[in-house]
Design an enzyme around this catalytic site. Structure first.
Site, mmCIF file in Angstrom:
data_model
loop_
_atom_site.group_PDB
_atom_site.id
_atom_site.type_symbol
_atom_site.label_atom_id
_atom_site.label_comp_id
_atom_site.label_asym_id
_atom_site.label_seq_id
_atom_site.Cartn_x
_atom_site.Cartn_y
_atom_site.Cartn_z
ATOM 1 N N GLU A 44 -2.544 1.402 -5.642
ATOM 2 C CA GLU A 44 -2.157 2.420 -6.118
ATOM 3 C C GLU A 44 -1.324 2.607 -7.174
ATOM 4 O O GLU A 44 -1.503 3.477 -8.187
ATOM 5 C CB GLU A 44 -1.456 3.347 -5.053
ATOM 6 C CG GLU A 44 -2.545 3.839 -3.831
ATOM 7 C CD GLU A 44 -2.637 2.712 -2.810
ATOM 8 O OE1 GLU A 44 -2.016 1.854 -2.739
ATOM 9 O OE2 GLU A 44 -3.471 2.966 -1.929
ATOM 10 N N TYR A 71 1.019 10.226 4.260
ATOM 11 C CA TYR A 71 1.255 10.401 5.544
ATOM 12 C C TYR A 71 2.327 11.427 6.307
ATOM 13 O O TYR A 71 3.422 11.012 5.784
ATOM 14 C CB TYR A 71 0.987 9.330 6.523
ATOM 15 C CG TYR A 71 0.055 8.054 6.024
ATOM 16 C CD1 TYR A 71 -1.190 8.143 5.801
ATOM 17 C CD2 TYR A 71 0.815 6.973 5.902
ATOM 18 C CE1 TYR A 71 -1.726 7.157 5.252
ATOM 19 C CE2 TYR A 71 0.282 5.883 5.067
ATOM 20 C CZ TYR A 71 -1.109 5.901 4.983
ATOM 21 O OH TYR A 71 -1.661 4.777 4.595
ATOM 22 N N ARG A 72 1.877 12.686 6.440
ATOM 23 C CA ARG A 72 2.932 13.527 7.025
ATOM 24 C C ARG A 72 4.096 13.131 7.661
ATOM 25 O O ARG A 72 3.737 11.911 8.524
ATOM 26 C CB ARG A 72 2.499 14.801 7.366
ATOM 27 C CG ARG A 72 2.073 14.717 8.777
ATOM 28 C CD ARG A 72 1.586 15.930 9.556
ATOM 29 N NE ARG A 72 1.280 15.753 10.904
ATOM 30 C CZ ARG A 72 0.086 16.308 11.288
ATOM 31 N NH1 ARG A 72 -0.863 16.704 10.635
ATOM 32 N NH2 ARG A 72 -0.051 16.036 12.684
ATOM 33 N N ASN A 96 0.884 -1.191 0.038
ATOM 34 C CA ASN A 96 -0.157 0.135 0.163
ATOM 35 C C ASN A 96 0.680 1.217 -0.148
ATOM 36 O O ASN A 96 2.131 1.307 0.599
ATOM 37 C CB ASN A 96 -0.698 -0.024 1.253
ATOM 38 C CG ASN A 96 -1.708 1.221 1.393
ATOM 39 O OD1 ASN A 96 -2.656 1.232 0.496
ATOM 40 N ND2 ASN A 96 -1.609 2.290 2.069
ATOM 41 N N TRP A 146 0.064 8.371 10.432
ATOM 42 C CA TRP A 146 -0.895 7.321 9.732
ATOM 43 C C TRP A 146 -2.178 7.366 10.796
ATOM 44 O O TRP A 146 -2.126 7.023 11.995
ATOM 45 C CB TRP A 146 -0.681 6.093 9.194
ATOM 46 C CG TRP A 146 0.251 5.222 10.133
ATOM 47 C CD1 TRP A 146 0.112 4.958 11.508
ATOM 48 C CD2 TRP A 146 1.464 4.294 9.903
ATOM 49 N NE1 TRP A 146 0.732 4.140 11.897
ATOM 50 C CE2 TRP A 146 1.636 3.542 10.691
ATOM 51 C CE3 TRP A 146 2.159 3.951 8.517
ATOM 52 C CZ2 TRP A 146 2.953 2.661 10.854
ATOM 53 C CZ3 TRP A 146 2.848 3.258 8.511
ATOM 54 C CH2 TRP A 146 3.474 2.443 9.696
ATOM 55 N N ASP A 179 -2.397 22.515 9.589
ATOM 56 C CA ASP A 179 -3.142 21.294 8.585
ATOM 57 C C ASP A 179 -3.989 22.063 7.546
ATOM 58 O O ASP A 179 -4.143 23.297 7.560
ATOM 59 C CB ASP A 179 -3.751 20.557 9.430
ATOM 60 C CG ASP A 179 -3.450 19.019 9.279
ATOM 61 O OD1 ASP A 179 -3.301 18.708 7.851
ATOM 62 O OD2 ASP A 179 -3.323 18.064 9.864
HETATM 63 C C1 LIG Z 1 -0.751 16.840 1.179
HETATM 64 C C2 LIG Z 1 -1.554 15.398 1.853
HETATM 65 C C3 LIG Z 1 -1.140 15.112 3.491
HETATM 66 C C4 LIG Z 1 -1.826 14.144 3.984
HETATM 67 N N1 LIG Z 1 -1.280 13.994 5.273
HETATM 68 C C5 LIG Z 1 -2.124 12.835 5.759
HETATM 69 C C6 LIG Z 1 -1.425 12.540 7.034
HETATM 70 O O1 LIG Z 1 -0.497 13.205 7.745
HETATM 71 N N2 LIG Z 1 -1.994 11.561 7.706
HETATM 72 C C7 LIG Z 1 -3.099 10.773 7.011
HETATM 73 O O2 LIG Z 1 -3.445 9.473 7.723
HETATM 74 N N3 LIG Z 1 -3.533 11.152 5.959
HETATM 75 C C8 LIG Z 1 -3.107 12.088 5.223
HETATM 76 N N4 LIG Z 1 -3.453 12.557 3.897
HETATM 77 C C9 LIG Z 1 -4.616 11.954 3.390
HETATM 78 C C10 LIG Z 1 -4.117 10.377 2.912
HETATM 79 O O3 LIG Z 1 -3.120 10.512 2.128
HETATM 80 C C11 LIG Z 1 -5.470 9.685 1.999
HETATM 81 O O4 LIG Z 1 -6.591 9.572 2.866
HETATM 82 C C12 LIG Z 1 -5.075 8.688 1.392
HETATM 83 O O5 LIG Z 1 -6.305 8.009 0.625
HETATM 84 C C13 LIG Z 1 -4.583 7.561 2.349
HETATM 85 O O6 LIG Z 1 -4.345 6.241 1.764
HETATM 86 P P1 LIG Z 1 -4.782 4.782 2.168
HETATM 87 O O7 LIG Z 1 -6.079 4.681 2.364
HETATM 88 O O8 LIG Z 1 -3.889 3.987 1.527
HETATM 89 O O9 LIG Z 1 -4.191 4.941 3.760
HETATM 90 C C14 LIG Z 1 -2.724 13.417 3.109
HETATM 91 C C15 LIG Z 1 -3.112 13.942 1.983
HETATM 92 C C16 LIG Z 1 -2.554 14.865 1.388
HETATM 93 C C17 LIG Z 1 -3.128 15.501 -0.060
#
Ligand SMILES: Cc1cc2nc3c(=O)[nH]c(=O)nc-3n(C[C@H](O)[C@H](O)[C@H](O)COP(=O)(O)O)c2cc1C
Length: 519
Positions: free
Chosen positions: A237, A180-181, A176, A194, A286
């Site tokens: 992805e 996640y920052r 996956n 996450w 944020d």
């Molecule tokens: C710029 C940006 C920063 C993000 N930061 C976070 C974060 O810090 N933590 C988080 O859980 N999701 C964050 N997201 C949202 C996730 O990337 C998004 O929900 C993604 O679909 C997660 O993938 P997953 O379903 O495979 O976990 C961010 C999205 C963007 C565009």
């Protein structure tokens, strides 16, 4: 550079290649003046993003040898370019034709169908054995050499803001990637933010204490977009990225962990997350426009850093909307509409206004055909996995309302809603960033507003009042005589024919032109 058909002619093989394409298209400005990654780059970027300006390549970053790219996705045009298209509407069409299960009845239709099906071949990534992402291998890495930005004054430290976090399910071995920052603590350790409902977190819980993790910084923009896309766990992805970029994603095996990462990466941080090593992460300015507060998150330990010989560090600045991520969200809105319509076909259109941060507000237009239909649609959206389940507010309007004209949605809602009949308060999971519940995190209540016109079969016993519209003959007569009135061009064209209180169709304009999200 783009083909006239819906197919992509040339994928970008790296972030550097995309930066060159942006520069050639007049969409990138290089800043050679020295700039500080502590707040200064963020302030410059924020002003340029909000003014609808170009991508920015900072070539002279204080304290780092690497250039920083911000705002690569920051307009409709650049977001479309990132996905190999001229407009986001074109990307939506590509998805629509790929998932169209109907059999075409004309020879031309059959050729088109074969072409769109063949584009699905690109969804399968290919593994390569050598890659520029491993031009340089640093076994004694130091994160302080990277130009990691501190974006807002109360931030807990510098954050990697556009990271692609790769994990693997220990049982199925499926990978996956999520964005996640990553807060940098010192030369070898970072936070791993996450959130509760994310796939990386689910993988981590299966691994137990020590989770192999690779963090990519800077990649082909279709891959970066895919990391943000709310895909269900069964969809890789890299498959979406391959489909979007029109060529399979090349993946290479990491040097020290069993993980495949994009061969196009600028930087790859290889290491592991220690679920038992919880540290304070945040605060962080944020995308909600407020700081997400400090909390306990597990720590990532860096073991090896690989990179290109001359890498670009990709970053974004999130904050009060509209920001660059508005366009990542708009791409998701367009790409996922055809998929959503497969499950909830009565949805004719929707809008995720950027001010809602993509989980606070969805405006959805539906073709109602039975009593309570609008409420069924709300429940369907809250019930659909990752994409919509955390949506704080859903407003449902009739299909003839232009949901991209927010004023018209408000006008309809204020005219049509009886609170005792039309509001739905739904308990359930909410986004970790949602601070509105006084006591609890990640669980709370959501609001549905049925703003459709009510019908007799829904128990509406009165006559629904007609909208005020001028008759066509009068409008045409006034238009023909407009010059006589000495008003110049003011309102000369009058209200378009299809106007029925819903406003002009802004979406086509918005998605077809490089404009600000709220333009
Ligand atoms: C710029 C940006 C920063 C993000 N930061 C976070 C974060 O810090 N933590 C988080 O859980 N999701 C964050 N997201 C949202 C996730 O990337 C998004 O929900 C993604 O679909 C997660 O993938 P997953 O379903 O495979 O976990 C961010 C999205 C963007 C565009």
């Amino acid at each position: 550079m783009f083909a006239s058909s819906n197919l992509v002619e040339m994928p970008y093989d790296s972030l550097s290649a995309f930066a060159r394409a942006l520069r050639d298209a007049g969409e990138l400005v290089t800043i050679d003046a020295p700039v500080d990654p502590y707040l200064e780059i963020a302030e410059i970027t924020d002003r340029v993003v909000k003014a609808g300006g170009p991508a920015l390549l900072f070539s002279n970053v204080v304290g780092s040898a690497y250039p920083v790219l911000t705002n690569q996705f920051g307009s409709a045009r650049r977001m479309a370019m990132a996905l190999g298209a001229r407009t986001l509407a074109e990307v939506e069409d590509r998805i629509r034709s790929a998932i169209d299960l109907s059999i075409p009845d004309s020879p031309l239709g059959k050729v088109g169908k074969l072409l769109s099906l063949s584009s699905l071949r690109n969804a399968i990534p290919k593994t390569v054995t050598s890659a520029h992402s491993q031009d340089v291998v640093e076994t004694e890495p130091d994160l302080r050499t990277l130009p990691v930005l501190t974006t807002w004054p109360l931030d807990g430290g510098p954050f990697v803001t556009l990271p692609l976090v790769f994990t693997r399910d220990p049982q199925t071995k499926k990978q996956n990637v999520g964005m996640y920052r990553v807060q940098v603590y010192d030369e070898r350790s970072t936070g791993m933010h996450w959130q509760k409902h994310k796939q990386g977190r689910a993988h981590a819980e299966k691994w137990g204490a020590r989770i192999p993790v690779a963090i990519v910084i800077g990649a082909d923009p279709a891959i970066t977009y895919a990391a943000t896309a709310p895909l269900p766990p069964i969809v890789d992805e890299m498959a979406l990225a391959g489909f979007l970029r029109g060529a399979p994603v090349p993946l290479v095996r990491c040097k020290t962990i069993d993980m495949l990462v994009p061969a196009s990466a600028e930087f790859v941080l290889e290491g592991y997350v220690d679920n038992t090593d919880l540290r304070t992460e945040g605060p962080f300015g944020d995308h909600t426009g407020v700081y997400s507060l400090a909390d306990q998150y597990p720590t990532f330990h860096l073991q090896c850093l690989t990179r290109r010989a001359a890498p670009i560090y990709g970053a974004t600045v999130v904050g009060k909307p509209p920001m660059e991520d508005a366009w990542l969200g708009k791409a998701t809105e367009r790409i996922f509409l055809p998929l959503l319509q497969m499950v909830v076909p009565e949805i004719t259109e929707y809008n995720l206004p950027v001010e809602g941060g993509f989980h606070n507000l969805v405006l959805v237009a539906v073709k109602k055909s039975y009593p309570g239909h609008a409420k069924k649609v709300m429940n369907a959206l809250w019930g659909i996995g990752h994409m919509m389940m955390l949506t704080r507010t859903i407003v449902v309007v009739d299909h003839d309302v232009d949901v991209h004209d927010v004023r018209s949605v408000v006008w309809n809602a204020l005219n049509n809603v009886d609170p005792s009949r039309d509001l739905v308060i739904m308990p359930g999971p909410v986004d970790d960033l949602d601070h509105s519940d006084s006591f609890r995190m990640s669980v709370g209540h959501k609001l549905g507003i049925d703003a459709t016109r009510k019908t007799a079969d829904e128990g509406y016993a009165r006559e629904w009042p007609p909208e005020i519209l001028m008759d066509r003959a009068t409008r045409e007569r006034v238009t023909a005589r407009w010059r006589e009135f000495g008003l110049g061009d003011l309102a000369a064209t009058g209200i378009p024919d299809d106007y029925s209180g819903q406003g002009p169709r802004r979406l086509a304009r918005l998605l077809a032109s490089p404009s600000k999200p709220d333009a």
